[in-house]
Design an enzyme around this catalytic site. Structure first.
Site, PDB file in Angstrom:
ATOM      1  N   ALA A  12       0.913  -1.131   0.154  1.00  0.00           N
ATOM      2  CA  ALA A  12      -0.093   0.061   0.044  1.00  0.00           C
ATOM      3  C   ALA A  12       0.556   1.287   0.132  1.00  0.00           C
ATOM      4  CB  ALA A  12      -0.972   0.053   1.169  1.00  0.00           C
ATOM      5  N   ARG A  17       9.783   7.247  -3.734  1.00  0.00           N
ATOM      6  CA  ARG A  17      10.798   7.110  -4.249  1.00  0.00           C
ATOM      7  C   ARG A  17      11.014   6.666  -5.536  1.00  0.00           C
ATOM      8  NH1 ARG A  17      13.316   4.283   1.545  1.00  0.00           N
ATOM      9  NH2 ARG A  17      10.941   3.629   1.386  1.00  0.00           N
ATOM     10  N   ASN A 229      13.185   0.363  -3.650  1.00  0.00           N
ATOM     11  CA  ASN A 229      12.495   1.751  -3.340  1.00  0.00           C
ATOM     12  C   ASN A 229      12.675   2.714  -4.633  1.00  0.00           C
ATOM     13  OD1 ASN A 229      11.666   0.868  -0.695  1.00  0.00           O
ATOM     14  ND2 ASN A 229      13.994   1.186  -0.063  1.00  0.00           N
ATOM     15  N   LYS A 336       5.024 -13.147 -36.931  1.00  0.00           N
ATOM     16  CA  LYS A 336       3.884 -12.775 -36.290  1.00  0.00           C
ATOM     17  C   LYS A 336       2.980 -13.504 -36.489  1.00  0.00           C
ATOM     18  CE  LYS A 336       0.528 -10.665 -36.373  1.00  0.00           C
ATOM     19  NZ  LYS A 336      -0.709  -9.628 -36.806  1.00  0.00           N
TER      20      LYS A 336
HETATM   21  C1  UD1 Z   1      11.102  -1.324   5.428  1.00  0.00           C
HETATM   22  C2  UD1 Z   1      11.392  -1.724   7.117  1.00  0.00           C
HETATM   23  C3  UD1 Z   1      12.846  -1.672   7.272  1.00  0.00           C
HETATM   24  C4  UD1 Z   1      13.435  -2.820   6.291  1.00  0.00           C
HETATM   25  C5  UD1 Z   1      13.186  -2.585   4.895  1.00  0.00           C
HETATM   26  C6  UD1 Z   1      13.226  -3.964   4.029  1.00  0.00           C
HETATM   27  C7  UD1 Z   1       9.788  -0.749   8.412  1.00  0.00           C
HETATM   28  C8  UD1 Z   1       9.258   0.303   9.527  1.00  0.00           C
HETATM   29  N1  UD1 Z   1      10.945  -0.637   8.000  1.00  0.00           N
HETATM   30  O1  UD1 Z   1      11.669  -0.029   5.150  1.00  0.00           O
HETATM   31  O2  UD1 Z   1      13.441  -2.232   8.562  1.00  0.00           O
HETATM   32  O3  UD1 Z   1      15.137  -2.857   6.270  1.00  0.00           O
HETATM   33  O4  UD1 Z   1      11.666  -2.531   4.580  1.00  0.00           O
HETATM   34  O5  UD1 Z   1      13.177  -3.848   2.604  1.00  0.00           O
HETATM   35  O6  UD1 Z   1       9.069  -1.874   8.257  1.00  0.00           O
HETATM   36  N2  UD1 Z   1       3.677  -0.137   3.183  1.00  0.00           N
HETATM   37  C9  UD1 Z   1       2.512  -0.109   3.163  1.00  0.00           C
HETATM   38  N3  UD1 Z   1       1.842   0.841   3.968  1.00  0.00           N
HETATM   39  C10 UD1 Z   1       2.427   1.694   4.427  1.00  0.00           C
HETATM   40  C11 UD1 Z   1       3.878   1.882   4.600  1.00  0.00           C
HETATM   41  C12 UD1 Z   1       4.396   0.776   3.765  1.00  0.00           C
HETATM   42  O7  UD1 Z   1       1.654  -1.068   2.687  1.00  0.00           O
HETATM   43  O8  UD1 Z   1       1.818   2.582   5.307  1.00  0.00           O
HETATM   44  C13 UD1 Z   1       4.424  -1.093   2.240  1.00  0.00           C
HETATM   45  C14 UD1 Z   1       5.010  -0.589   1.113  1.00  0.00           C
HETATM   46  O9  UD1 Z   1       4.313  -0.577  -0.070  1.00  0.00           O
HETATM   47  C15 UD1 Z   1       6.300  -1.714   0.916  1.00  0.00           C
HETATM   48  C16 UD1 Z   1       6.478  -1.947   2.483  1.00  0.00           C
HETATM   49  O10 UD1 Z   1       5.221  -1.936   3.038  1.00  0.00           O
HETATM   50  O11 UD1 Z   1       5.929  -2.745  -0.067  1.00  0.00           O
HETATM   51  C17 UD1 Z   1       7.698  -1.442   2.837  1.00  0.00           C
HETATM   52  O12 UD1 Z   1       7.450  -0.121   2.925  1.00  0.00           O
HETATM   53  P1  UD1 Z   1       8.611   1.004   2.566  1.00  0.00           P
HETATM   54  O13 UD1 Z   1       8.199   2.353   2.793  1.00  0.00           O
HETATM   55  O14 UD1 Z   1       9.513   0.302   1.494  1.00  0.00           O
HETATM   56  O15 UD1 Z   1       9.714   0.365   3.913  1.00  0.00           O
HETATM   57  P2  UD1 Z   1      11.335   0.855   3.972  1.00  0.00           P
HETATM   58  O16 UD1 Z   1      11.446   2.026   4.352  1.00  0.00           O
HETATM   59  O17 UD1 Z   1      11.888   0.079   2.734  1.00  0.00           O
HETATM   60 CA    CA Z   2      11.346  -0.709   0.918  1.00  0.00          CA
END
Ligand code: UD1
Ligand code: CA
Length: 451
Positions: A12, A17, A229, A336
């Site tokens: 979600a 980024r 990311n 094709k």
């Molecule tokens: C997260 C982890 C970090 C880990 C890294 C690994 C947390 C707080 N941090 O950081 O420790 O090393 O992943 O890749 O968990 N998402 C939602 N809803 C939200 C926020 C995020 O669904 O409100 C989903 C994103 O779509 C994604 C995943 O959760 O698929 C991770 O979110 P992201 O913001 O990429 O976390 P990182 O900063 O990479």
């Molecule tokens: Ca991530």
């Protein structure tokens, strides 16, 4: 008794980024959305209940994740308040009661069944939280795993880490298993008092320990846990995926002269004893039978190449190209939606589209099936053992019978019966001495202009 499991896939995020008009989890790796790779890994680990947490592009993401062998439920996270908040969007699914809750991220497409099974084993061994970690030379952006005496004490997010903690290279891969009986209680205690003001799933480690539970980290290879990311990481993930799949194919009997220049799709099937020359690109939907050779600089998509057939160099096979055994499609040819019969040859500078080419037929250089009239597509049928002379245009719909011969340079607009010859061009005329006369006239004209 077998333990039950619910996997929650977080997808979600805003994908800020990524700087994209679509959700990050829809960006393709090996020709299919990242999210589909994650769900495939779950299926490979025999997990059949999956809760998807969606935000942006919810419907598209849900259909990209769908598979026959998984029962998928979808939950909308209306506000993006962090990974801890996201998991709770699926609380109705968690409340159904599972032994194991597995949280995976939609942006970690290199994951395979191995670490998923390892995480579940950690729960079966009596831990309340099991985090899959990896060692990396470049930990920037990841949460750091703080391990003491074999126990996982905490996960510290980059933004909240001290300079000393930032030096830790053991990172959170984003894959976590939680004791299903305690999951809702533990998740409910996550707060947002941190640098980002988000509900961090990672806080669950300290929460579980404070409640008297055990947490551990289990190490997995970095190549399984690389998160995506931004687009640079997307390219890196693609590179890792490609390298892994090429290796699998090579050890299964496929030869590649310069594997680093061969690009595969998620579903590329290549049989034993196939040779792939340098700079070949496979789009989705390609199968290659044994003994075939794909020469350099060819592009294949949605195509089937029969046993011992040869393709290229510089050939393009588009969706629906079906090459029979021992057939040849040579340089600068495009095929094709067409069947090329066994042993047929389409060797040079040719377009064959919406067509059937019979066995052992020879298609001369520069042959074009004129399949499109600007509105509709039409079919060209060419029988077996036919011969199409070079530079012929076959204006579809048109049929050419078995053993028929089309003279070079013909524009064929009428059906040609079996064993007939078709001439579809002006008859040649010879004017003796005329070239010399013309040449002398042109030279005289040129000389008079110079005066
Ligand atoms: C997260 C982890 C970090 C880990 C890294 C690994 C947390 C707080 N941090 O950081 O420790 O090393 O992943 O890749 O968990 N998402 C939602 N809803 C939200 C926020 C995020 O669904 O409100 C989903 C994103 O779509 C994604 C995943 O959760 O698929 C991770 O979110 P992201 O913001 O990429 O976390 P990182 O900063 O990479
Ligand atoms: Ca991530």
């Amino acid at each position: 008794m077998k333990r039950t499991c619910l996997a929650i896939v977080l997808a979600a995020g805003e994908s800020t980024r990524m700087k994209s008009s679509m959700s990050k989890v829809l960006h393709p790796v090996a020709g299919r959305p990242m999210i589909a790779h994650v769900v495939e890994a779950l299926a490979n680990a025999s997990i059949s209940s999956v809760a998807l947490v969606l935000g942006r592009d919810a419907e598209i993401v849900q259909s990209a994740a769908a598979r026959n062998d998984i029962s998928l439920s979808a939950f909308l996270q209306t506000e993006r308040l962090g990974t801890g908040h996201a998991v709770l969007a699926a609380k109705d699914a968690i409340a159904k009661g599972y032994d194991d809750i597995l949280v995976v991220f939609g942006d970690t497409p290199l994951i395979t069944a191995g670490p998923l099974l390892a995480a579940r084993k950690g729960l079966a061994d009596g831990n309340d939280v099991v985090v899959i970690g990896f060692q990396t030379a470049d930990p920037a952006g990841y949460g750091r795993l703080i391990v003491e005496d074999g126990a996982l004490v905490a996960i510290r997010e980059e933004k909240d880490a001290t300079a000393e903690e930032k030096k830790i290279t053991y990172c959170n891969g984003g894959l976590m298993a939680i004791n299903g009986a305690k999951a809702l209680e533990l998740l409910g205690k996550i707060g947002n008092a941190n640098a980002k003001g988000e509900y961090y799933l990672t806080d669950i480690v300290e929460i579980a320990r404070a409640a008297g539970g055990k947490a551990i980290a289990v190490e997995a290879p970095e190549t399984e846990l690389t998160g995506c990311n931004n687009r640079a990481e997307l390219a890196m993930i693609e590179a890792i995926w490609q390298k892994r799949r090429r290796h699998e194919l090579m050890v299964s009997g496929v030869s590649m002269i310069a594997p680093e220049t061969v690009f595969l799709a998620f579903d590329t099937q290549i049989a034993q004893d196939v040779l792939i020359e340098p700079n070949v690109v496979f789009g989705p939907g390609v199968t290659i039978e044994s003994g075939a050779i794909i020469h350099a600089f060819s592009h294949l998509e949605g195509a089937h190449v029969g046993a011992e057939a040869t393709v290229g160099p510089y050939a393009r096979l588009r969706p629906g190209a079906n090459l029979g055994p021992h057939s040849k499609v040579g340089n600068f040819c495009e095929v094709k939606k067409a069947e090329i019969g066994a042993g047929a040859k389409v060797n040079h500078l040719t377009y064959i589209g919406d067509a059937f080419v019979g066995e052992k037929t020879n298609i001369g250089a520069g042959t074009i099936t004129c399949n499109y009239d600007g509105v509709n597509k039409h079919i060209t049928r060419i029988g077996a053992n036919a011969f199409i002379g070079s530079n012929s245009s076959l204006v579809a719909p048109v049929s050419i019978g078995d053993g028929a011969l089309v003279a070079s340079g013909s524009v064929v607009t009428q059906d040609v019966p079996a064993d007939a010859v078709a001439f579809g061009r002006a008859r040649q005329e010879i004017k003796p001495g005329r070239a010399k006369i013309l040449r002398e006239r042109y030279q005289a004209e040129k000389a008079s202009r110079k005066k």
